[in-house]
Scaffold this active site. Structure first.
Site, PDB file in Angstrom:
ATOM      1  N   LYS A   1       0.830  -1.206   0.000  1.00  0.00           N
ATOM      2  CA  LYS A   1       0.000   0.000   0.000  1.00  0.00           C
ATOM      3  C   LYS A   1       0.863   1.255   0.000  1.00  0.00           C
ATOM      4  CE  LYS A   1      -4.176  -2.062   1.767  1.00  0.00           C
ATOM      5  NZ  LYS A   1      -5.030  -2.335   2.918  1.00  0.00           N
TER       6      LYS A   1
ATOM      7  N   LYS B   1      -8.316  -2.126  -8.023  1.00  0.00           N
ATOM      8  CA  LYS B   1      -8.609  -0.726  -8.363  1.00  0.00           C
ATOM      9  C   LYS B   1      -7.322   0.091  -8.404  1.00  0.00           C
ATOM     10  CE  LYS B   1     -10.195   0.020  -3.655  1.00  0.00           C
ATOM     11  NZ  LYS B   1     -10.303  -1.418  -3.382  1.00  0.00           N
TER      12      LYS B   1
ATOM     13  N   LYS C   1      -3.245  -9.229 -11.024  1.00  0.00           N
ATOM     14  CA  LYS C   1      -4.447  -9.318 -10.200  1.00  0.00           C
ATOM     15  C   LYS C   1      -5.335  -8.113 -10.475  1.00  0.00           C
ATOM     16  CE  LYS C   1      -5.400  -7.662  -5.975  1.00  0.00           C
ATOM     17  NZ  LYS C   1      -5.984  -7.511  -4.659  1.00  0.00           N
TER      18      LYS C   1
HETATM   19  P1  ADP Z   1      -8.461  -3.948  -4.497  1.00  0.00           P
HETATM   20  O1  ADP Z   1      -7.261  -4.816  -4.750  1.00  0.00           O
HETATM   21  O2  ADP Z   1      -9.164  -3.594  -5.748  1.00  0.00           O
HETATM   22  O3  ADP Z   1      -8.112  -2.745  -3.657  1.00  0.00           O
HETATM   23  P2  ADP Z   1      -9.572  -4.960  -2.056  1.00  0.00           P
HETATM   24  O4  ADP Z   1      -8.209  -5.139  -1.497  1.00  0.00           O
HETATM   25  O5  ADP Z   1     -10.419  -3.850  -1.509  1.00  0.00           O
HETATM   26  O6  ADP Z   1      -9.482  -4.834  -3.637  1.00  0.00           O
HETATM   27  O7  ADP Z   1     -10.337  -6.338  -1.885  1.00  0.00           O
HETATM   28  C1  ADP Z   1     -11.643  -6.538  -1.383  1.00  0.00           C
HETATM   29  C2  ADP Z   1     -11.986  -8.016  -1.398  1.00  0.00           C
HETATM   30  O8  ADP Z   1     -11.998  -8.493  -2.742  1.00  0.00           O
HETATM   31  C3  ADP Z   1     -10.977  -8.933  -0.660  1.00  0.00           C
HETATM   32  O9  ADP Z   1     -11.673 -10.013  -0.070  1.00  0.00           O
HETATM   33  C4  ADP Z   1     -10.086  -9.415  -1.752  1.00  0.00           C
HETATM   34  O10 ADP Z   1      -9.492 -10.657  -1.442  1.00  0.00           O
HETATM   35  C5  ADP Z   1     -11.046  -9.539  -2.915  1.00  0.00           C
HETATM   36  N1  ADP Z   1     -10.344  -9.293  -4.181  1.00  0.00           N
HETATM   37  C6  ADP Z   1      -9.841  -8.119  -4.625  1.00  0.00           C
HETATM   38  N2  ADP Z   1      -9.273  -8.246  -5.835  1.00  0.00           N
HETATM   39  C7  ADP Z   1      -9.419  -9.555  -6.163  1.00  0.00           C
HETATM   40  C8  ADP Z   1      -9.044 -10.326  -7.312  1.00  0.00           C
HETATM   41  N3  ADP Z   1      -8.440  -9.764  -8.346  1.00  0.00           N
HETATM   42  N4  ADP Z   1      -9.345 -11.638  -7.322  1.00  0.00           N
HETATM   43  C9  ADP Z   1      -9.996 -12.221  -6.276  1.00  0.00           C
HETATM   44  N5  ADP Z   1     -10.375 -11.546  -5.174  1.00  0.00           N
HETATM   45  C10 ADP Z   1     -10.099 -10.234  -5.107  1.00  0.00           C
HETATM   46  N1  TRP Z   2      -8.836  -6.235   4.648  1.00  0.00           N
HETATM   47  C1  TRP Z   2     -10.010  -6.605   3.913  1.00  0.00           C
HETATM   48  C2  TRP Z   2      -9.828  -6.089   2.456  1.00  0.00           C
HETATM   49  O1  TRP Z   2      -9.026  -5.239   2.179  1.00  0.00           O
HETATM   50  C3  TRP Z   2     -11.272  -6.004   4.483  1.00  0.00           C
HETATM   51  C4  TRP Z   2     -11.552  -6.529   5.846  1.00  0.00           C
HETATM   52  C5  TRP Z   2     -11.508  -5.820   7.005  1.00  0.00           C
HETATM   53  C6  TRP Z   2     -11.935  -7.854   6.184  1.00  0.00           C
HETATM   54  N2  TRP Z   2     -11.852  -6.597   8.058  1.00  0.00           N
HETATM   55  C7  TRP Z   2     -12.116  -7.860   7.586  1.00  0.00           C
HETATM   56  C8  TRP Z   2     -12.134  -9.015   5.454  1.00  0.00           C
HETATM   57  C9  TRP Z   2     -12.498  -9.037   8.280  1.00  0.00           C
HETATM   58  C10 TRP Z   2     -12.507 -10.180   6.129  1.00  0.00           C
HETATM   59  C11 TRP Z   2     -12.687 -10.180   7.532  1.00  0.00           C
HETATM   60  O2  TRP Z   2     -10.546  -6.541   1.606  1.00  0.00           O
END
Ligand code: ADP
Ligand code: TRP
Length: 338
Positions: free
Chosen positions: A127, A210, A207
Site C-alpha cells: 500500500k 482498483k 491481479k
Molecule cells: P483492491 O485490490 O481492488 O483494492 P480490495 O483489497 O479492496 O481490492 O479487496 C476486497 C476483497 O476483494 C478482498 O476479499 C479481496 O481478497 C477480494 N479481491 C480483490 N481483488 C481480487 C481479485 N483480483 N481476485 C480475487 N479476489 C479479489
Molecule cells: N482487509 C479486507 C480487504 O481489504 C477487508 C476486511 C476488514 C476484512 N476486516 C475484515 C475481510 C475481516 C474479512 C474479515 O478486503
C-alpha cells in the site's frame, strides 16, 4: 491454569451453526475481482450458516480522508452488495463503525501482537508502494481486522487470496491471546478461499485491482464503457486465422467465471482451431458479463431510489451485530482483568 468463569457458550458446540464473516472496504467502485473473490462466495454462504458481513469503514480511514467520499462509498457499497444478492433476512449486514466495541478489542489484541508479526505483512508495504501514506493505522490494520473477526466468534472467512496473510495474522493473534489468557477464549477462524476465483486477473493479466487501473467494474456506467474495457484485455499478436493457445489467455480466464465448463471447452477448442480473432472472443465475454450482471443492475437501480430501506438494513444489522460483539468483548474484558 486458573479456570475462568464460563461467560459464553462452549465454542464449537455441535449444535451451533457455522459462523461466517467477511468485510470489505468502501474504497471506491467494486470490480469483478471483488465480486468473485469475496461477494459471491459470501452471498452463497449465507444459506449455509450464520452469516455476518460488514462494510469496513474504519479500515477505509487508512486511505480515504474525505468525509463526503467515505459516506458516499459506504452507501454505494451497501447498495451494490444488496443488489448482488446479500439477503438481510439471512445475513447480518452492518457498517463496521456502528460496532465501536471492535476498536476496543483491537487495542486489547494490539497488546498481544508481536511487532514482528505486523512487520512481515506485505499489504502494508504494497500500500505504501501504491502511494498510501504510512500511518500507524495502516500498520496496525491487520490487528483491527483480527478484532473484526474474533469479536463475532467467526469460524469461516470467505475472501480472495490476497487476504490470506491477514487471516494467518488473525489466527496467530487469537492463539497468542488464548495462550496468555485461556484456551478457547477466542475462536481461531479459517479462511475460505475458492481456488477458481482466488485471483481474478485484470485487463493486463495482473491481479484485478482498483489500484492497477486494470479493473472491470461490476456496474460500469454504460454498456459501451464495459465493452470498450473488455476490448482492452491484453492479448498477443497471433493473426486472426492462426490457431491460438488458450492456456494462459486472460479472455478465457475471465470467461471461465461466467460460463459453464462445456462453454469454456468450446471457446478453448475454437482458439485451437484458429480462424477467429481475439475481438470475437472479447465480444462473447462482453455479452456474458453484461447479461450476468443485468438483473443485479436492475435491483441496484431500485435500491438507489430507496435510501430509507438501505439505512434500515444497516441500522438493524448494527443492532444485531453489536449484541453479538458485546458477548465477546465482555468475555475478553473479564479474561484480561477489567
Ligand atoms: P483492491 O485490490 O481492488 O483494492 P480490495 O483489497 O479492496 O481490492 O479487496 C476486497 C476483497 O476483494 C478482498 O476479499 C479481496 O481478497 C477480494 N479481491 C480483490 N481483488 C481480487 C481479485 N483480483 N481476485 C480475487 N479476489 C479479489
Ligand atoms: N482487509 C479486507 C480487504 O481489504 C477487508 C476486511 C476488514 C476484512 N476486516 C475484515 C475481510 C475481516 C474479512 C474479515 O478486503
Amino acid at each position: 491454569m486458573m479456570t475462568l468463569p464460563v461467560l459464553f457458550d462452549p465454542i464449537g458446540h455441535p449444535d451451533s451453526p457455522m459462523r461466517i464473516l467477511s468485510g470489505i472496504q468502501p474504497s471506491g467502485r467494486l470490480h469483478i475481482g471483488n465480486y468473485f473473490g469475496m461477494m459471491e462466495p459470501s452471498i452463497r454462504l449465507q444459506d449455509e450458516g450464520d452469516a455476518f458481513y460488514f462494510i469496513a469503514d474504519y479500515h477505509a480511514l487508512t486511505s480515504t480522508h474525505d468525509p463526503k467520499a467515505l459516506r458516499g462509498n459506504v452507501r454505494d457499497l451497501a447498495i451494490d452488495f444488496l443488489a448482488c444478492g446479500l439477503d438481510p433476512d439471512k445475513a447480518t449486514f452492518w457498517r463496521q463503525s456502528d460496532v465501536v466495541e471492535v476498536t476496543e478489542l483491537a487495542w486489547i489484541l494490539s497488546c498481544v501482537t508481536p511487532m514482528g508479526l505486523l512487520e512481515r505483512c506485505v499489504s502494508y508495504k504494497d500500500k505504501i508502494a501504491q502511494g498510501i501514506s504510512p500511518s500507524h493505522g495502516l500498520f496496525a490494520y491487520p490487528v483491527l481486522q483480527a478484532a473484526d473477526i474474533v469479536i463475532f466468534d467467526a469460524n469461516v472467512v470467505p475472501v480472495g487470496r490476497d487476504q490470506k496473510q491477514h487471516l494467518e495474522v488473525t489466527r496467530d493473534i487469537a492463539q497468542k491471546f488464548n495462550d496468555r489468557y485461556g484456551e478457547g477464549l477466542l475462536v481461531i477462524p479459517e479462511p475460505r478461499i475458492r481456488e477458481e476465483t482466488a485471483v481474478v486477473p485484470g485487463l493486463d493479466g495482473r491481479k484485478m485491482s482498483k489500484s492497477y487501473d486494470n479493473a472491470i467494474d461490476l456496474f460500469e456506467e454504460t454498456e459501451k464503457k464495459l465493452r470498450s474495457k473488455i476490448m482492452k484485455i491484453v492479448t498477443d499478436s497471433t493473426p486472426v486465422e492462426a490457431p491460438k493457445d488458450p492456456t494462459d489467455n486472460y479472455i478465457v480466464q475471465l470467461y471461465r467465471l461466467f460460463a459453464t465448463p462445456d462453454e469454456v471447452g468450446e471457446m478453448e477448442a475454437s482458439f485451437r482451431a484458429g480462424g477467429q480473432g481475439y475481438g470475437h472472443y472479447k465480444q462473447q465475454l462482453f455479452e456474458r458479463i453484461r447479461d450476468y450482471f443485468a438483473p443485479m443492475r436492475e435491483r441496484r437501480e431500485a435500491l438507489v431510489k430507496d435510501p430509507g430501506y438501505v439505512d434500515d438494513v444497516l441500522s438493524s444489522g448494527a443492532t444485531r451485530a453489536r449484541a453479538e460483539a458485546r458477548k465477546v468483548i465482555d468475555r475478553v474484558r473479564a479474561a484480561v482483568g477489567m
